[in-house]
Design an enzyme around this catalytic site. Structure first.
Site, mmCIF file in Angstrom:
data_model
loop_
_atom_site.group_PDB
_atom_site.id
_atom_site.type_symbol
_atom_site.label_atom_id
_atom_site.label_comp_id
_atom_site.label_asym_id
_atom_site.label_seq_id
_atom_site.Cartn_x
_atom_site.Cartn_y
_atom_site.Cartn_z
ATOM 1 N N LYS A 194 2.424 -3.292 8.814
ATOM 2 C CA LYS A 194 3.626 -2.476 8.623
ATOM 3 C C LYS A 194 4.833 -3.352 8.904
ATOM 4 C CE LYS A 194 5.699 1.958 8.989
ATOM 5 N NZ LYS A 194 5.367 3.373 8.998
ATOM 6 N N VAL A 199 4.157 -0.752 4.132
ATOM 7 C CA VAL A 199 2.814 -1.082 4.582
ATOM 8 C C VAL A 199 2.145 -1.965 3.523
ATOM 9 C CG1 VAL A 199 0.562 -0.192 5.280
ATOM 10 C CG2 VAL A 199 2.639 1.074 5.871
ATOM 11 N N ASP A 227 6.378 11.709 16.466
ATOM 12 C CA ASP A 227 6.591 11.925 15.029
ATOM 13 C C ASP A 227 5.283 12.310 14.348
ATOM 14 O OD1 ASP A 227 8.191 12.124 12.786
ATOM 15 O OD2 ASP A 227 7.948 10.029 12.220
ATOM 16 N N LEU A 258 0.819 -1.216 0.000
ATOM 17 C CA LEU A 258 0.000 0.000 0.000
ATOM 18 C C LEU A 258 0.849 1.261 0.000
ATOM 19 C CD1 LEU A 258 -2.738 -0.992 2.628
ATOM 20 C CD2 LEU A 258 -2.920 -1.031 0.131
ATOM 21 N N ARG A 307 5.161 2.960 1.151
ATOM 22 C CA ARG A 307 6.480 2.806 1.768
ATOM 23 C C ARG A 307 6.794 4.041 2.599
ATOM 24 N NH1 ARG A 307 9.162 -1.379 -0.855
ATOM 25 N NH2 ARG A 307 8.344 -1.937 -2.924
#
Length: 415
Positions: free
Chosen positions: A36, A23, A130, A15, A17
């Site tokens: 993941k 992913v 993050d 799906l 990167r």
């Protein structure tokens, strides 16, 4: 091509990167999932695997409508994976790249959702570390909210903490995405919940303006701005919203709102923002620490056909391929010293301006100023020349029309 992930899951197709891994769309005992799969160089690090297992309880226990839940953690040979809820939609970065900036109502509604998710995480003792558009997913199958925004969910909890192991980042290193790093992280302090608030306020600024308040140039310059410069005002937004952004971008962590407060305050502002169009502002031009035509860089020129990367992208692991933008990679780099940070203060950071207007001090502004000086200088020379010709013509006319008597009378008297 399908591949087995542990004994319970099958990964069918990629799906997307990211800097930490890939992913996959997968299938598990309870139906479709997102898997993941962390990079192999991370999976081979036994210390990181141990931390991964230690974080299992905290990650699996975090459940909230605005958080992508982790269902399972898989450690199997060279595979290190997080099995997560599958969100049918796209990430916020993709939408931002497509639309450049969002209408204030939609931007605030999305950020309010993320703030609610952070509030639940902080209450459970988990700091994301993050927060950025790449880690915000938009559920396209969910109900439309204010500004026709889709529900927003925060993902990748725990990734930054897992990667930030003592072996990888000593006390003199920092890890994160430069555009969104809070000043206290740059100064080497341990990350608390307030770092997520700072990063989320940066995301809100970016959704409104189309660029981050302190980004641009080499990562070191970005880090310095976080510590030394004030956020530049955004023209065209209500003062109540601007003051909220300023408070959450405060240099001191204690001055920022808590996530629950931020979510509530943002939702209170939604009626005020209804119907407002996206802001019409231009991104600031290159700073002196970036390459400009007037200030050539000492770096070698890029090979023919290779695109010049304006924003530095530093890979987490030596030898790893950096991502397309430093927004899409964890950056591990040296903590700037106090003298370096103190020497970089320039007041207000990268001032936005009305569309089409050059920013004072920018390369375009300097070029415009030089052109204006050349035009004014040329005009002044023409005027002076014209004045000289006129004076000469007037003097010549007087001399030509003077009679001998006048000339005689005007002659100096003999001593």
């Amino acid at each position: 091509m399908a591949r087995k992930i542990g004994s319970r899951y099958t990964a069918h197709q990629i799906l997307g990167r990211g800097s930490a891994g890939t992913v996959w769309l997968g299938e598990g005992p309870e139906g479709p999932v997102a898997i993941k799969l962390l990079r192999e160089d991370l999976a081979s690090d036994q210390e990181l695997v141990g931390r991964f297992v230690q974080e299992r309880t905290a990650l699996l226990g975090l459940e909230h409508p605005n958080v992508v839940s982790v269902r399972d953690l898989v450690v199997d040979g060279n595979d290190l994976a997080l099995v997560m809820d599958l969100v049918r939609g796209t990430d916020l970065r993709t939408r931002l790249d497509r639309e450049r900036r969002l209408a204030p109502e939609a931007a605030v509604a999305i950020v309010a959702d993320v703030a609610d998710g952070l509030a639940a995480a902080h209450a459970a003792g988990v700091v994301h570390r993050d927060v950025k558009p790449e880690n915000v997913l938009l559920d396209m199958q969910g109900p439309l909210g204010p500004g026709r925004s889709h529900p927003a969910l925060l993902t990748d909890f725990g990734i930054a903490k897992l990667i930030d192991s003592p072996k990888r980042t000593r006390a003199t290193k920092i890890i994160g995405t430069p555009d969104y790093l809070a000043p206290e992280i740059v100064e080497g302090l341990p990350p608390r919940a307030a770092v997520d608030i700072y990063a989320l306020a940066t995301v809100l600024y970016e959704l409104l303006a189309g660029f981050t308040p302190f980004g641009g140039g080499h990562p070191g310059a970005v880090l310095r701005r976080h510590v030394t410069e004030r956020v530049a005002p955004l023209p065209g937004i209500p003062d109540e919203l601007w003051q909220l952004i300023v408070q959450c971008l405060a240099k001191g962590p204690a001055s920022r709102l808590r996530a629950s407060e931020l979510g509530s305050r943002l939702r209170e502002l939604l009626p005020l923002l209804a119907g407002m169009p996206p802001l019409d502002v231009d991104e600031p031009d290159a700073e002196p620490d970036e390459e400009t035509p007037d200030e050539p860089s000492a770096r070698p020129a890029a090979p023919a056909g290779e695109q010049v990367r304006r924003r530095g992208a530093v890979p987490l692991v030596p030898g790893a391929r950096p991502a397309d933008s430093n927004r899409d990679t964890h950056t591990s780099m040296r903590v700037p010293g106090p003298d370096e940070l103190a020497g970089g203060a320039r007041g207000t950071a990268r001032v936005p301006r009305t569309a089409g207007a050059p920013r004072p001090g920018s390369a375009r502004h300097r070029a415009t100023t030089r052109r204006r000086r050349v035009v004014l200088g040329t005009a002044a020379a023409v005027l002076l020349a014209a004045a000289g010709i006129g004076t000469w013509a007037a003097t010549s006319g007087d001399d030509a029309g003077a009679s001998p008597k006048d000339s005689k009378n005007s002659a100096p008297a003999s001593p």
